[in-house]
Design a protein around this motif. Structure first.
Motif, PDB file in Angstrom:
ATOM      1  N   PHE A  81      30.264  55.468  23.606  1.00 43.02           N
ATOM      2  CA  PHE A  81      28.898  55.572  23.084  1.00 43.02           C
ATOM      3  C   PHE A  81      28.803  56.231  21.705  1.00 43.02           C
ATOM      4  O   PHE A  81      28.070  55.735  20.844  1.00 43.02           O
ATOM      5  CB  PHE A  81      27.992  56.291  24.088  1.00 43.02           C
ATOM      6  CG  PHE A  81      26.543  56.265  23.693  1.00 43.02           C
ATOM      7  CD1 PHE A  81      25.799  55.107  23.823  1.00 43.02           C
ATOM      8  CD2 PHE A  81      25.929  57.392  23.179  1.00 43.02           C
ATOM      9  CE1 PHE A  81      24.464  55.063  23.446  1.00 43.02           C
ATOM     10  CE2 PHE A  81      24.595  57.368  22.803  1.00 43.02           C
ATOM     11  CZ  PHE A  81      23.861  56.198  22.941  1.00 43.02           C
ATOM     12  N   PRO A  82      29.513  57.322  21.446  1.00 43.42           N
ATOM     13  CA  PRO A  82      29.389  57.950  20.120  1.00 43.42           C
ATOM     14  C   PRO A  82      29.742  57.021  18.956  1.00 43.42           C
ATOM     15  O   PRO A  82      29.266  57.224  17.846  1.00 43.42           O
ATOM     16  CB  PRO A  82      30.360  59.133  20.186  1.00 43.42           C
ATOM     17  CG  PRO A  82      30.457  59.443  21.637  1.00 43.42           C
ATOM     18  CD  PRO A  82      30.348  58.122  22.341  1.00 43.42           C
ATOM     19  N   THR A  83      30.539  55.996  19.218  1.00 46.47           N
ATOM     20  CA  THR A  83      30.896  55.067  18.141  1.00 46.47           C
ATOM     21  C   THR A  83      29.712  54.206  17.723  1.00 46.47           C
ATOM     22  O   THR A  83      29.776  53.533  16.699  1.00 46.47           O
ATOM     23  CB  THR A  83      32.072  54.149  18.544  1.00 46.47           C
ATOM     24  OG1 THR A  83      31.659  53.275  19.600  1.00 46.47           O
ATOM     25  CG2 THR A  83      33.284  54.961  18.968  1.00 46.47           C
ATOM     26  N   THR A  84      28.637  54.227  18.508  1.00 48.19           N
ATOM     27  CA  THR A  84      27.447  53.436  18.172  1.00 48.19           C
ATOM     28  C   THR A  84      26.406  54.265  17.421  1.00 48.19           C
ATOM     29  O   THR A  84      25.323  53.767  17.132  1.00 48.19           O
ATOM     30  CB  THR A  84      26.795  52.845  19.440  1.00 48.19           C
ATOM     31  OG1 THR A  84      26.195  53.895  20.205  1.00 48.19           O
ATOM     32  CG2 THR A  84      27.797  52.083  20.287  1.00 48.19           C
ATOM     33  N   LEU A  85      26.733  55.507  17.129  1.00 49.57           N
ATOM     34  CA  LEU A  85      25.781  56.399  16.457  1.00 49.57           C
ATOM     35  C   LEU A  85      26.112  56.537  14.977  1.00 49.57           C
ATOM     36  O   LEU A  85      27.278  56.483  14.590  1.00 49.57           O
ATOM     37  CB  LEU A  85      25.810  57.781  17.112  1.00 49.57           C
ATOM     38  CG  LEU A  85      25.548  57.829  18.614  1.00 49.57           C
ATOM     39  CD1 LEU A  85      25.702  59.252  19.130  1.00 49.57           C
ATOM     40  CD2 LEU A  85      24.189  57.261  18.958  1.00 49.57           C
ATOM     41  N   MET A  86      25.062  56.746  14.180  1.00 51.51           N
ATOM     42  CA  MET A  86      25.262  57.000  12.751  1.00 51.51           C
ATOM     43  C   MET A  86      24.137  57.886  12.231  1.00 51.51           C
ATOM     44  O   MET A  86      23.123  58.075  12.900  1.00 51.51           O
ATOM     45  CB  MET A  86      25.325  55.691  11.961  1.00 51.51           C
ATOM     46  CG  MET A  86      24.049  54.896  11.945  1.00 51.51           C
ATOM     47  SD  MET A  86      24.285  53.389  10.995  1.00 51.51           S
ATOM     48  CE  MET A  86      22.716  53.296  10.175  1.00 51.51           C
ATOM     49  N   GLY A  87      24.332  58.415  11.053  1.00 49.88           N
ATOM     50  CA  GLY A  87      23.301  59.230  10.412  1.00 49.88           C
ATOM     51  C   GLY A  87      22.876  60.421  11.254  1.00 49.88           C
ATOM     52  O   GLY A  87      23.718  61.122  11.819  1.00 49.88           O
ATOM     53  N   PRO A  88      21.563  60.642  11.356  1.00 43.83           N
ATOM     54  CA  PRO A  88      21.062  61.795  12.116  1.00 43.83           C
ATOM     55  C   PRO A  88      21.507  61.799  13.583  1.00 43.83           C
ATOM     56  O   PRO A  88      21.753  62.862  14.148  1.00 43.83           O
ATOM     57  CB  PRO A  88      19.538  61.661  12.015  1.00 43.83           C
ATOM     58  CG  PRO A  88      19.312  60.881  10.763  1.00 43.83           C
ATOM     59  CD  PRO A  88      20.478  59.939  10.666  1.00 43.83           C
ATOM     60  N   ALA A  89      21.641  60.627  14.177  1.00 43.45           N
ATOM     61  CA  ALA A  89      22.087  60.566  15.575  1.00 43.45           C
ATOM     62  C   ALA A  89      23.542  61.029  15.685  1.00 43.45           C
ATOM     63  O   ALA A  89      23.911  61.721  16.634  1.00 43.45           O
ATOM     64  CB  ALA A  89      21.926  59.157  16.129  1.00 43.45           C
ATOM     65  N   ARG A  90      24.346  60.679  14.719  1.00 42.53           N
ATOM     66  CA  ARG A  90      25.750  61.110  14.703  1.00 42.53           C
ATOM     67  C   ARG A  90      25.827  62.629  14.496  1.00 42.53           C
ATOM     68  O   ARG A  90      26.647  63.304  15.118  1.00 42.53           O
ATOM     69  CB  ARG A  90      26.501  60.372  13.594  1.00 42.53           C
ATOM     70  CG  ARG A  90      27.968  60.624  13.584  1.00 42.53           C
ATOM     71  CD  ARG A  90      28.598  59.940  14.736  1.00 42.53           C
ATOM     72  NE  ARG A  90      30.037  59.900  14.553  1.00 42.53           N
ATOM     73  CZ  ARG A  90      30.854  59.585  15.502  1.00 42.53           C
ATOM     74  NH1 ARG A  90      30.403  59.239  16.674  1.00 42.53           N
ATOM     75  NH2 ARG A  90      32.133  59.575  15.300  1.00 42.53           N
ATOM     76  N   MET A  91      24.970  63.140  13.630  1.00 43.57           N
ATOM     77  CA  MET A  91      24.934  64.591  13.403  1.00 43.57           C
ATOM     78  C   MET A  91      24.505  65.313  14.679  1.00 43.57           C
ATOM     79  O   MET A  91      25.069  66.346  15.037  1.00 43.57           O
ATOM     80  CB  MET A  91      23.974  64.944  12.262  1.00 43.57           C
ATOM     81  CG  MET A  91      24.468  64.536  10.895  1.00 43.57           C
ATOM     82  SD  MET A  91      26.063  65.262  10.472  1.00 43.57           S
ATOM     83  CE  MET A  91      25.651  66.982  10.439  1.00 43.57           C
ATOM     84  N   TRP A  92      23.508  64.766  15.372  1.00 42.30           N
ATOM     85  CA  TRP A  92      23.062  65.350  16.641  1.00 42.30           C
ATOM     86  C   TRP A  92      24.238  65.415  17.615  1.00 42.30           C
ATOM     87  O   TRP A  92      24.484  66.450  18.235  1.00 42.30           O
ATOM     88  CB  TRP A  92      21.916  64.512  17.229  1.00 42.30           C
ATOM     89  CG  TRP A  92      21.711  64.776  18.679  1.00 42.30           C
ATOM     90  CD1 TRP A  92      21.014  65.804  19.235  1.00 42.30           C
ATOM     91  CD2 TRP A  92      22.259  64.027  19.768  1.00 42.30           C
ATOM     92  NE1 TRP A  92      21.092  65.731  20.610  1.00 42.30           N
ATOM     93  CE2 TRP A  92      21.847  64.650  20.959  1.00 42.30           C
ATOM     94  CE3 TRP A  92      23.054  62.881  19.855  1.00 42.30           C
ATOM     95  CZ2 TRP A  92      22.205  64.171  22.218  1.00 42.30           C
ATOM     96  CZ3 TRP A  92      23.412  62.408  21.101  1.00 42.30           C
ATOM     97  CH2 TRP A  92      22.990  63.052  22.266  1.00 42.30           C
ATOM     98  N   TYR A  93      24.962  64.312  17.730  1.00 42.27           N
ATOM     99  CA  TYR A  93      26.099  64.254  18.650  1.00 42.27           C
ATOM    100  C   TYR A  93      27.155  65.302  18.284  1.00 42.27           C
ATOM    101  O   TYR A  93      27.689  65.987  19.158  1.00 42.27           O
ATOM    102  CB  TYR A  93      26.722  62.852  18.640  1.00 42.27           C
ATOM    103  CG  TYR A  93      28.030  62.796  19.368  1.00 42.27           C
ATOM    104  CD1 TYR A  93      28.071  62.749  20.753  1.00 42.27           C
ATOM    105  CD2 TYR A  93      29.240  62.829  18.672  1.00 42.27           C
ATOM    106  CE1 TYR A  93      29.276  62.724  21.432  1.00 42.27           C
ATOM    107  CE2 TYR A  93      30.449  62.807  19.344  1.00 42.27           C
ATOM    108  CZ  TYR A  93      30.463  62.756  20.717  1.00 42.27           C
ATOM    109  OH  TYR A  93      31.658  62.753  21.386  1.00 42.27           O
ATOM    110  N   SER A  94      27.427  65.442  17.003  1.00 44.89           N
ATOM    111  CA  SER A  94      28.475  66.380  16.575  1.00 44.89           C
ATOM    112  C   SER A  94      28.092  67.835  16.844  1.00 44.89           C
ATOM    113  O   SER A  94      28.951  68.705  16.861  1.00 44.89           O
ATOM    114  CB  SER A  94      28.799  66.184  15.095  1.00 44.89           C
ATOM    115  OG  SER A  94      27.729  66.628  14.288  1.00 44.89           O
TER     116      SER A  94
END
Length: 140
Positions: A81-94
Motif C-alpha cells: 500500500f505505501p507504494t501507492t502514496l505520494m506527496g502529503p499522503a507519503r509524508m503522513w505515512y512516513s
C-alpha cells in the motif's frame, strides 16, 4: 592488500545490515508484517497514486480491487500500500509511529482519519428527501 579488501567488504556488509535493521525499526508495521516478503514476481497494475487531496476511501477501494487479483493477505497489502502514496499522503505515512500498525484495516482507518476532510460525505435520508426536480429539468 587482500586483507584490506576483505575488511572493507565486511564493513560494507555490516553497514548494509545495520541500515536494514534501522529501516525495519522505523517501519510503522508490526514485525510480523515487516517480515512478510513481497514475492519477487509481484507487480501491482497501474493504480493512480494517492496524494491526500481526494477521498481516501475511493483509493483504498481501488487498491483492494487490484489486490484481489494477486494476493489479498493482510501483510502483503500493508507492505504494498505505501507504494501507492505520494506527496502529503507519503509524508503522513512516513510519520507513523514505528511498529504501530498491526493490520491493513488499521492502516486504512489511520489514513481515512487523517484525510477525512477530503472524503465525500455520504448522503443522508433527509438530504435525499430534499432533492426536487426543477421546472425546466427533463426526467432523462
Amino acid at each position: 592488500m587482500n586483507e584490506r579488501l576483505d575488511e572493507v567488504q565486511k564493513e560494507v556488509t555490516k553497514s548494509k545490515e545495520e541500515a536494514g535493521e534501522n529501516l525495519k525499526h522505523k517501519s510503522p508495521f508490526a514485525p510480523e508484517i515487516q517480515d512478510k516478503p513481497v514475492p519477487t514476481n509481484f507487480g501491482l497494475s497501474i493504480l493512480e497514486s494517492y496524494d491526500g487531496s481526494s477521498d481516501p476511501t475511493e483509493h483504498v477501494a481501488a487498491f483492494r480491487a487490484q489486490m484481489t487479483l494477486y494476493d489479498s493477505s493482510d501483510a502483503l497489502m500493508c507492505r504494498v500500500f505505501p507504494t501507492t502514496l505520494m506527496g502529503p499522503a507519503r509524508m503522513w505515512y512516513s510519520r507513523l509511529k514505528p511498529t504501530s500498525i498491526i493490520s491493513f484495516d488499521q492502516l486504512v482507518k489511520e489514513l481515512e482519519q487523517n484525510f477525512l476532510a477530503n472524503a465525500r460525505p455520504k448522503p443522508t435520508a433527509a438530504s435525499l428527501l430534499g432533492i426536487a426536480q426543477g421546472r425546466e429539468e427533463p426526467l432523462t
